[in-house]
Enzyme design. Sequence first.
Site, mmCIF file in Angstrom:
data_model
loop_
_atom_site.group_PDB
_atom_site.id
_atom_site.type_symbol
_atom_site.label_atom_id
_atom_site.label_comp_id
_atom_site.label_asym_id
_atom_site.label_seq_id
_atom_site.Cartn_x
_atom_site.Cartn_y
_atom_site.Cartn_z
ATOM 1 N N ASP A 129 0.838 -1.172 0.000
ATOM 2 C CA ASP A 129 0.000 0.000 0.000
ATOM 3 C C ASP A 129 0.880 1.231 0.000
ATOM 4 O O ASP A 129 2.034 1.186 0.386
ATOM 5 C CB ASP A 129 -0.917 -0.003 1.222
ATOM 6 C CG ASP A 129 -2.270 0.638 0.900
ATOM 7 O OD1 ASP A 129 -2.330 1.454 -0.052
ATOM 8 O OD2 ASP A 129 -3.238 0.320 1.577
ATOM 9 N N ARG A 156 6.422 -0.373 -7.527
ATOM 10 C CA ARG A 156 6.779 -0.775 -6.167
ATOM 11 C C ARG A 156 8.279 -0.971 -5.996
ATOM 12 O O ARG A 156 9.058 -0.755 -6.910
ATOM 13 C CB ARG A 156 6.045 -2.077 -5.830
ATOM 14 C CG ARG A 156 4.564 -1.910 -5.591
ATOM 15 C CD ARG A 156 3.947 -3.236 -5.188
ATOM 16 N NE ARG A 156 4.685 -3.841 -4.075
ATOM 17 C CZ ARG A 156 4.508 -5.074 -3.633
ATOM 18 N NH1 ARG A 156 3.619 -5.859 -4.213
ATOM 19 N NH2 ARG A 156 5.233 -5.548 -2.632
#
Lengths: 691, 691
Positions: free
Chosen positions: A51, A283
């Site tokens: 997240d 990411r």
Amino acid sequence: MQGKAAAGHVDVLIVGAGPAGLMMATWLAKCGIKTRIVDKRGTKVFNGQADGLQCRTLEIFDSFGFAHRAWIESNHMLEICLWNPDKEGVIQRSSRIADTIPGISRFQQVVLHQGRIERFFLDAMKDFSEGAVTVERGVMPTSLEIDTSAVEDPDAYPVTVQLRHLGEEESTPKQTATMSNGSSVQDGLFRSNLAADDTADLLKAAELNEKANTTEVVKAKYVVGADGAHSWVRKEIGLKLEGESTDYIWGVLDIVPITDFPDIRMRCAIHSADSGSIMVIPRENKLVRLYIQLTTTEKIGDQDSRTDRSGITPEVILQSAQRIIAPYKLDYRKLDWWTAYQIGQRVGSSFGVHDRVFLAGDAVHTHSPKAGQGMNVSMQDSYNLGWKLANVIKGVTDRSILKTYESERKAIAHALINFDHKFSRLFSGRPARDIMDEEGISMEEFKNAFTKGNLFASGIGTTSSLSSSGKQCANFRKAVDYDGSAIVSKPDGTGSGEDNIGAQSLASELKIGQRIPSVKVLNQSDARPWHLQELLRSNGTWRVILFPGDVSKTEQKKKMEGLCEAMAAPSSFLNHFRATDSRYDSVIEVLTVHASKRADFDIFDFPEVLRPYDEVEGWDYNKIFADDESYHEGHGQLYKNFGISSDEGCVVVLRPDQYISYVGKIDDYKSIDGFFSGFMLPQNTKSEAKS
Amino acid sequence: MQGKAAAGHVDVLIVGAGPAGLMMATWLAKCGIKTRIVDKRGTKVFNGQADGLQCRTLEIFDSFGFAHRAWIESNHMLEICLWNPDKEGVIQRSSRIADTIPGISRFQQVVLHQGRIERFFLDAMKDFSEGAVTVERGVMPTSLEIDTSAVEDPDAYPVTVQLRHLGEEESTPKQTATMSNGSSVQDGLFRSNLAADDTADLLKAAELNEKANTTEVVKAKYVVGADGAHSWVRKEIGLKLEGESTDYIWGVLDIVPITDFPDIRMRCAIHSADSGSIMVIPRENKLVRLYIQLTTTEKIGDQDSRTDRSGITPEVILQSAQRIIAPYKLDYRKLDWWTAYQIGQRVGSSFGVHDRVFLAGDAVHTHSPKAGQGMNVSMQDSYNLGWKLANVIKGVTDRSILKTYESERKAIAHALINFDHKFSRLFSGRPARDIMDEEGISMEEFKNAFTKGNLFASGIGTTSSLSSSGKQCANFRKAVDYDGSAIVSKPDGTGSGEDNIGAQSLASELKIGQRIPSVKVLNQSDARPWHLQELLRSNGTWRVILFPGDVSKTEQKKKMEGLCEAMAAPSSFLNHFRATDSRYDSVIEVLTVHASKRADFDIFDFPEVLRPYDEVEGWDYNKIFADDESYHEGHGQLYKNFGISSDEGCVVVLRPDQYISYVGKIDDYKSIDGFFSGFMLPQNTKSEAKS
């Protein structure tokens, strides 16, 4: 009071060791509160569930001392690229936006998987509590009772919880179970993705069986249910989530992409002409998370109408992605994790009962993951509640401040799901072909929503032009701005501020109810530059920040001395609200930032109450700061950026969570004292009365 | 080649696990070299022995990934205050100087005790080697023999060392023994000062006795003696330190001071009129280190004339300090550590023998601690040697580059002791009463020496006006500037640069022989700002940095494409000097920083050799950067700061230690190839020849 607790008694029992529960446990460990935290899973999360971390969340991490760990390991997101169909229906980059609004924080938004964030909390908890607070895994509550006759007694333990210790099979990580057909991928990576510092936890999990199938009874002063969307605590106290789900189905792939799409390392919102949308979230470790729309029609339904998802596989999701991102190619060799979900937004009608049992995080609000909010709002819930519980349990403040948890966080939860509702529909809808295409989504409207959402996603509200990079920011609507209450003395007279209306103008860019922004100040004693927020560690203390202005001017110096004389008196709020044998800054810490030349002064030019003396450690060199030019890191221009006049100055009171409670005149001791007297409990009187 | 090592064989044996030895072991662990490191002490240092960390040392730490640990835990020193007697003989602050020259580095000088620095190395070593390289404590060498007939054979293990495993008593920490009467203080704090992550080490020390009093024989390719001022290795190979000591005696107190001296948290040089001098070094955890002059007359003597120090106690040292700092008061309740020492400067005639056994750190140069250099120069010695050994052992480069260790570091050692000699005398001498007082020290001269020493103490040389804070720096004399050699292609034609004279002007502010300075650049793929140095991790690889200028200009684009075509050829230096099955950037990494607008380009606008493709991981997104404005961290202005024209560009070659080897034209492939061919060994030819 803490000494009173018998075996089986605990100040706070936390159910659930996800980010919301861990934030709560870390806060309480830092404040020295007797705490237990249980989780029915046998191990922590090791991958998936990545997240974004908002800049406000990183500020909070920094206040506990571990923001740098997230900052170093995470991927930083700097730019958002919006891709829309052109007239021929081919996707094109239509704009670039800064991902974190420049000037809003000293951090920028980053992405890191949840397992690492849990690790940082576990390490901090252990450190703060010297090993006393650790997560008890494979433990679940089976009953919860509240003795309502005792809920207002500050010394009572009115909540009784029965805990059951699970066997190994029962406590197998839920993460496998929540994935759609993804277990083989998950399993394959389960070990390889382990960080070195998680090994001890895995070994510990093997010890679960010792207490397997035993039960125990815990008496708690307070219980926090941070046990996720299917919260057992929520059901037990009879609360429900209200809201709706949609039939838009999205897939998630965490892959190392092989692609000629040029913006694959940017956060992208890609709207194809007819094939749906993709959100690209780059990411760490070369991974990219893709949120991929799988259905392009919307049917509003209730919880029972959930679509059959058994046909969804990584291959199906990839094929959708390839259609959306065409004419660019997209493929992968490495798949780290995948899932699929339906969009829905729900929020609890109430955040707890009797101010004794509270809900935090997903237990009280759920929404779609794409807004990048989930973990952040959850952690910020318990960050809001943690210090309040600690203050109340320690007897520093009245129990009534606990009511502000719901009043402050419910508004945030509603804002979140409203934004998510709107954003999800704008993102899932088909782009308008032209201005006449009323069924299509206007890409201009989407961009506006995205930009507004971006402010919301920072976790910070601001109406200022404050900027550390020297750029001016446009005015934005407020995001996190707590309402008036006993602990937020609003300038409009709400809250405790009846006699303080108008004082806000003394610091025009500091907004009462919002977190204090940060610029650099210099330590008077050693010339070291610090970000103001670095001085505001999360340790449960309130802070009075004295901005005396330019103390080379006689009038300012006199005002400062007058206030200090009042603060130094034995009956002052500094002394009245702390035990006589406690450290001078244990309940309220006083910091000073003056606007004069640092080199023209030393700490001995300031009243002693601003640099207290300790018989063993000498003078305190870390309380007085200057708003002046540093040797290597520029000039923070605090007075200018905060809208404080160096000819007038002001006093600001901060809550233990860095939110601004109060702004007042520097020579108005009475008003500051009145503010604290509204909710703080006199310590010395009290212990006499009790003895 | 590494596979050949039999039991008892090791590529490198390091004797001594202080900072110099640990730096060496960390480097070799990072490069995957088979290494052992032994130390006769049973445990690492736990307190005392604090020292400053120069900004260059922090840059090196950052290249290994742990600068942030030092940065967070240390005390930062920002300002130096000079205190001299006024006309009445009373000390007054005469000036303030920035402690670290602004603009010289992205770090500033800090202070931290040696035990923590050793911890960072131990953790990094363990991490890099996956636990294979750990310090073997309680182990000392008893004999060392070199088979001189085999020293030029790259596959030989010509050094034979006998090691003895000590019993617990023999390996008791030397730190207690080297203190003058301080054992009770030391002992009292020994446990309380332990950091949590040192506990495992202490437990391990208890296991020493298992192998106690056994011996073993080790065959090593190379031996590094990092065993301190009384180096056993140095004596064994027949080398000596040359130099002198003086009779000035200084005491050291590490205390939490109680004082009204206003600059106690600044680095101060205090010259009293007649009572001697004090250096104040503020430390972490409220500690302050005071270097206190105990005698005020100088007698030049040799090593045997050491003064009897048995009468020196903390009380005696404190009384001296009180006399010097009067009329200010000075006292303490907490004493952490103390010692006393005599000033002396010595340097080795040679830094090793046969390029097989080397000395590093205190084993080859000693000087007074006050210059704040000791640990830094020692670590930088082995930082210089480590990658050279790794390159040679891996067969990447010719053995001849090992000669540059002595040629490069001996000059530094001499500069250090010359500075220390001068500075110690200026600091220990009585201040001149007026301009006619010829026996006294001129305070102006002292300030000049201090300022020059400060540049030296940075560990960095610069002649540029480069500054990250926007300030202009004056020109300073060079400090660390390695001479021409096969691996330093000097613009004056020394070294390998005969056909490259004048190329220095292509990057007028980059100095061949010095470490490359750092400014921020943006990753082309994700817009993230990085300090250039952050891209230059210490992993043993050489780097070619391509500065193609503004690639929106056709001519610059063509030059870039021409060079890339040559580099992509199978016979190019990129392919010729690495094994065919190794990763594309394992020996030489290519980085690009262009001067065009980032948003006008993507990586696919650049030749493939600049963004290599991997079948599993896709394109490499971390090789191409832009010198452009960032969203949150300003504009690095690299081309301007480095003196590179965006209409011309250049190519820079960096050694694995970030020193600049070579500057050349962007279209002069032949010259770059010639540079590498001077010392690198062709890999594919070689393995054919051997098979």
